[in-house]
Motif scaffolding. Structure first.
Motif, PDB file in Angstrom:
ATOM      1  N   ASN A 276       0.808  -1.212   0.000  1.00  0.00           N
ATOM      2  CA  ASN A 276       0.000   0.000   0.000  1.00  0.00           C
ATOM      3  C   ASN A 276       0.846   1.270   0.000  1.00  0.00           C
ATOM      4  O   ASN A 276       0.315   2.371  -0.070  1.00  0.00           O
ATOM      5  N   LEU A 277       2.172   1.119   0.117  1.00  0.00           N
ATOM      6  CA  LEU A 277       3.047   2.282   0.231  1.00  0.00           C
ATOM      7  C   LEU A 277       3.262   2.932  -1.129  1.00  0.00           C
ATOM      8  O   LEU A 277       3.574   2.256  -2.114  1.00  0.00           O
ATOM      9  N   ILE A 278       3.073   4.234  -1.186  1.00  0.00           N
ATOM     10  CA  ILE A 278       3.285   4.988  -2.420  1.00  0.00           C
ATOM     11  C   ILE A 278       4.725   5.463  -2.450  1.00  0.00           C
ATOM     12  O   ILE A 278       5.180   6.159  -1.549  1.00  0.00           O
ATOM     13  N   ARG A 279       5.485   5.076  -3.443  1.00  0.00           N
ATOM     14  CA  ARG A 279       6.871   5.518  -3.537  1.00  0.00           C
ATOM     15  C   ARG A 279       7.234   5.797  -4.988  1.00  0.00           C
ATOM     16  O   ARG A 279       6.879   5.024  -5.878  1.00  0.00           O
ATOM     17  N   GLY A 280       7.947   6.856  -5.204  1.00  0.00           N
ATOM     18  CA  GLY A 280       8.358   7.204  -6.555  1.00  0.00           C
ATOM     19  C   GLY A 280       9.781   6.778  -6.829  1.00  0.00           C
ATOM     20  O   GLY A 280      10.495   6.295  -5.960  1.00  0.00           O
TER      21      GLY A 280
ATOM     22  N   ILE B  19      19.901  14.057  -7.855  1.00  0.00           N
ATOM     23  CA  ILE B  19      19.196  14.928  -6.904  1.00  0.00           C
ATOM     24  C   ILE B  19      19.200  14.230  -5.551  1.00  0.00           C
ATOM     25  O   ILE B  19      18.618  13.167  -5.392  1.00  0.00           O
ATOM     26  N   LYS B  20      19.860  14.852  -4.583  1.00  0.00           N
ATOM     27  CA  LYS B  20      20.121  14.158  -3.326  1.00  0.00           C
ATOM     28  C   LYS B  20      19.012  14.314  -2.297  1.00  0.00           C
ATOM     29  O   LYS B  20      18.747  13.397  -1.532  1.00  0.00           O
ATOM     30  N   ASN B  21      18.392  15.465  -2.231  1.00  0.00           N
ATOM     31  CA  ASN B  21      17.331  15.701  -1.252  1.00  0.00           C
ATOM     32  C   ASN B  21      16.145  16.382  -1.910  1.00  0.00           C
ATOM     33  O   ASN B  21      16.322  17.415  -2.558  1.00  0.00           O
TER      34      ASN B  21
ATOM     35  N   LEU C 126       7.885  10.938  -6.961  1.00  0.00           N
ATOM     36  CA  LEU C 126       9.194  11.206  -6.353  1.00  0.00           C
ATOM     37  C   LEU C 126       9.282  10.650  -4.941  1.00  0.00           C
ATOM     38  O   LEU C 126       8.303  10.667  -4.201  1.00  0.00           O
ATOM     39  N   PRO C 127      10.465  10.171  -4.547  1.00  0.00           N
ATOM     40  CA  PRO C 127      10.664   9.761  -3.148  1.00  0.00           C
ATOM     41  C   PRO C 127      11.005  10.993  -2.307  1.00  0.00           C
ATOM     42  O   PRO C 127      12.158  11.397  -2.189  1.00  0.00           O
ATOM     43  N   ILE C 128       9.993  11.614  -1.720  1.00  0.00           N
ATOM     44  CA  ILE C 128      10.197  12.839  -0.948  1.00  0.00           C
ATOM     45  C   ILE C 128      10.933  12.516   0.343  1.00  0.00           C
ATOM     46  O   ILE C 128      10.535  11.627   1.095  1.00  0.00           O
ATOM     47  N   ASN C 129      12.012  13.239   0.612  1.00  0.00           N
ATOM     48  CA  ASN C 129      12.777  13.003   1.838  1.00  0.00           C
ATOM     49  C   ASN C 129      12.132  13.638   3.062  1.00  0.00           C
ATOM     50  O   ASN C 129      12.296  13.148   4.180  1.00  0.00           O
TER      51      ASN C 129
END
Length: 379
Positions: free
Chosen positions: A91-95, A101-103, A236-239
């Motif tokens: 169920n986890l949303i991940r890009g 792009i590091k952060n 996107l994987p938001i940090n």
């Protein structure tokens, strides 16, 4: 007594890996087999740390080799325990990560008119002045404003060739790279798009941008918790996320929803902290007076209530509005109270980001290669 490595491997195919339902060979538990004369050494990795499981595997390997290959083989088994990788939450949303792009930090508000774009532009400039490479993605597809705040309203991104693909080169000013839908729309016309169309345009800005090497990409999100926000966390994987609010109760109610959105089980984006904008008003002729027009310490108290860091406060000052309108954000000033305020907020944000990155799984840890200008940041 003649036998080969293949004979040993075939014998090990009859042994079931502990708790897996597959053979040791099929489950890739057997890491190495060494055959030397009448001696065999087998290296095995299992995930069960108990002594019973280790002994069971060792005994089963020795028995299988003696029964199926030769009884007089001298068998040595080396059992190593490695923790199994955590299973991905379906169920986890991940890009997908964007190379170089590091952060990636999302700046959200939950409510419009609280100064989120102003905070984004000034934090971006503060980061650039500290020595970081910074980009800003204006994700407010219906009301883009970053191109105005960076004084590049009439600029147009050029097409460049990157690894055989045509990409958009971001517009750069004040040491910050910028992409905004405002570069591609008529300022006199409203953007009347349904959610899927807005999301598609946003993804083009993200993935077709030639960002190059960035320490930080700040995403200026639109108000609310809708399609654009979901598209961002899917793409996107938001940090981390920074939430902006004014002290008044109506704004705080929406800010709380913004925080709750990032903390949902399907999203799980760490909230780095809350910024209180328009915290108080100080007239120029009465510099020692503070008037709490929208209430006092509202965002600060909210941060405490939801166990989130309070990053700092920005006063209601006419020069902030004027500087934004003419495309020269106040963080560019030197030695002023406002520059100091944005500088402190930015340092607090970086500090929280470092803590968050240290606690994330290794595959999601993002490196900061330079801390120039951030001597006050505590690791």
């Amino acid at each position: 007594m003649r036998f080969t490595k293949q004979d040993i491997n075939k014998a090990l195919e009859t042994i079931t890996a502990p708790g897996e339902g597959k053979s040791l060979v099929e489950n890739n538990n057997v890491k190495n087999i060494v055959v030397f004369g009448d001696e065999v050494i087998v290296d095995v990795v299992i995930s069960n740390p108990s002594l019973q499981a280790k002994k069971k595997v060792e005994v089963e390997i020795m028995k299988a080799i003696h029964d199926k290959v030769h009884q007089k083989i001298d068998v040595k088994v080396n059992v190593k325990v490695e923790k199994a990788a955590p299973k991905e939450d379906p169920n986890l949303i991940r890009g997908k990560e964007i190379p170089n792009i590091k952060n990636i930090i999302a700046v959200a508000s939950g409510k419009g008119g609280v100064g989120k774009s102003t905070i984004t532009s000034n934090v971006a400039i503060s980061l650039a002045k500290m020595g970081f490479s910074v980009g800003v993605l204006d994700a407010d597809v219906y009301g883009p404003s970053q191109h105005i705040m960076f004084d590049v309203e009439k600029a147009r991104p050029l097409s460049v060739n990157v690894d055989g693909r045509s990409k958009m080169k971001p517009i750069e000013n004040y040491g910050v790279k910028l992409l905004s839908l405002g570069f591609f729309t008529n300022p006199d016309q409203a953007v009347i798009w349904r959610g899927p169309m807005a999301s598609k345009a946003l993804k083009q800005l993200i993935f077709d941008g030639a960002w190059g090497e960035l320490d930080f990409l700040l995403i200026d999100l639109p108000p609310g918790t809708g399609d654009v926000h979901l598209s961002i966390v899917q793409a996107l994987p938001i940090n981390g996320a920074v939430v902006v609010s004014t002290p008044q109760n109506i704004a705080l109610a929406d800010a709380k929803k913004g925080v709750a959105m990032f903390q949902q089980d399907s999203i799980k984006v760490p909230v780095l902290g809350i910024v209180e904008n328009m915290a108080y008003f100080t007239p120029e002729e009465l510099p020692n007076n503070k008037y709490y027009i929208f209430g006092k310490d509202g965002a600060k108290n909210l941060a405490e209530d939801i166990n989130t860091k309070f990053l700092g406060e920005i006063p209601l000052v006419q020069s902030i509005r004027e500087a934004g309108d003419v495309g020269h954000p106040v963080a560019l000033q030197e030695g002023t109270v406002l520059e100091k305020s944005f500088n402190e907020i930015t340092k607090e944000m970086v500090s929280e980001l470092l803590k968050r990155n240290a606690n994330l799984p290794p595959t999601e840890v993002v490196r900061i290669t330079t801390m120039s200008g951030c001597s006050a940041v505590k690791k």
